[in-house]
Design a protein around this motif. Structure first.
Motif, mmCIF file in Angstrom:
data_model
loop_
_atom_site.group_PDB
_atom_site.id
_atom_site.type_symbol
_atom_site.label_atom_id
_atom_site.label_comp_id
_atom_site.label_asym_id
_atom_site.label_seq_id
_atom_site.Cartn_x
_atom_site.Cartn_y
_atom_site.Cartn_z
ATOM 1 N N GLN A 16 0.880 -1.316 0.192
ATOM 2 C CA GLN A 16 -0.075 0.225 -0.242
ATOM 3 C C GLN A 16 1.116 1.352 0.107
ATOM 4 O OE1 GLN A 16 -1.354 0.669 4.407
ATOM 5 N NE2 GLN A 16 -1.545 -1.416 4.073
ATOM 6 N N VAL A 41 -4.050 4.792 1.334
ATOM 7 C CA VAL A 41 -4.354 4.887 2.430
ATOM 8 C C VAL A 41 -4.311 6.157 3.293
ATOM 9 C CG1 VAL A 41 -4.939 2.409 2.692
ATOM 10 C CG2 VAL A 41 -2.791 3.677 3.816
ATOM 11 N N ASP A 45 -5.630 4.073 7.819
ATOM 12 C CA ASP A 45 -5.486 3.001 7.052
ATOM 13 C C ASP A 45 -6.761 3.021 6.340
ATOM 14 O OD1 ASP A 45 -2.991 2.019 7.547
ATOM 15 O OD2 ASP A 45 -3.635 0.772 9.080
ATOM 16 N N VAL A 47 -9.012 3.484 2.857
ATOM 17 C CA VAL A 47 -8.700 3.686 1.554
ATOM 18 C C VAL A 47 -9.418 4.829 0.833
ATOM 19 C CG1 VAL A 47 -8.853 2.398 -0.735
ATOM 20 C CG2 VAL A 47 -8.628 1.036 1.325
ATOM 21 N N ARG A 125 -11.395 0.515 6.593
ATOM 22 C CA ARG A 125 -9.913 0.317 6.802
ATOM 23 C C ARG A 125 -9.577 -0.741 5.791
ATOM 24 N NH1 ARG A 125 -11.006 1.292 12.617
ATOM 25 N NH2 ARG A 125 -11.037 -1.211 12.616
#
Length: 226
Positions: A16, A41, A45, A47, A125
């Motif tokens: 990520q 993110v 966390d 998105v 998350r």
């Protein structure tokens, strides 16, 4: 009968990016992990977007046109890291939840023309990633595997069957149901149960009901669609 969910096939270890990492850092992550895109993110966390090779290429092409052949921020350009991921990413991100059916996630991918879906919890998350390859593995089942599940599990749970009353055949994922059920009202249940089996792409209904409830043959030689 067990319908597969996204949570069963997703990858939990997700590469990520945070919103502030640069073009060069994103390009390095994609190259290092040999992936074509990754979720972006925020500090919790959650998105906020997805950045892909296509996004990077689009940015480079625009910069190249503006600079007359030189694209600042391109990997390997000294002192130029490029814009942050939050300026490159596609947003809002299309996400799925782990309990969603794989067939439904595959339809989202097809409809939105994307190759990956970030998997999120009830608070949005990031908890995993599901790729087109992950989902396709479920549909790479043999016709015999599908036939056994429809005949031995799906139909048995949906309706009351007498031995030999229904014949199930499968060709290229297309299920054909032929035979006689005790009640006309059982026919829609049988068809629906066959449709729910992973790997089924269509159902041909050639079932008829017993004369005791006054039903007439219900035949439909064309595949029924959702």
């Amino acid at each position: 009968m067990k319908t597969r969910t996204v949570g069963e096939v997703m990858t939990s270890e997700v590469v990520q990016a945070h919103r502030a990492i640069s073009f060069v850092e994103v390009a390095r992550l994609l190259d290092e992990h040999r992936i074509s895109g990754l979720p972006v993110v925020d500090g919790d966390d959650k998105v906020v977007g997805v950045v892909s090779q296509t996004d990077l290429t689009r940015y480079q092409a625009a910069e190249d046109a503006r600079a007359g052949g030189w694209a600042p921020g391109a990997p390997g350009t000294p002192g130029m890291a490029g814009p942050p991921a939050e300026e490159l990413m596609s947003t809002p991100a299309v996400t799925v939840h782990p309990e969603q059916r794989i067939a439904d996630a595959a339809r989202v991918m097809e409809r939105r023309r994307i190759g990956r879906l970030p998997v999120v919890d009830e608070e949005d998350r990031l908890i995993g990633i599901a790729t087109r390859r992950d989902l396709l593995r479920v549909f790479l089942r043999t016709d015999e595997e599908i036939r056994r599940e429809v005949a031995d599990e799906a139909l048995a749970r949906a309706v009351t069957l007498t031995p030999g009353s229904v014949n199930v055949s499968v060709r290229d994922g297309l299920v054909t149901l032929e035979g006689r059920l005790g009640h006309g009202s059982d026919i829609p249940s049988a068809v629906r149960s066959a449709w729910r089996v992973d790997g089924v792409v269509g159902v041909v209904n050639r079932l008829i009901s017993s004369a005791e409830d006054g039903s007439h043959p219900a035949e439909n030689p064309a595949p029924q669609r959702n």
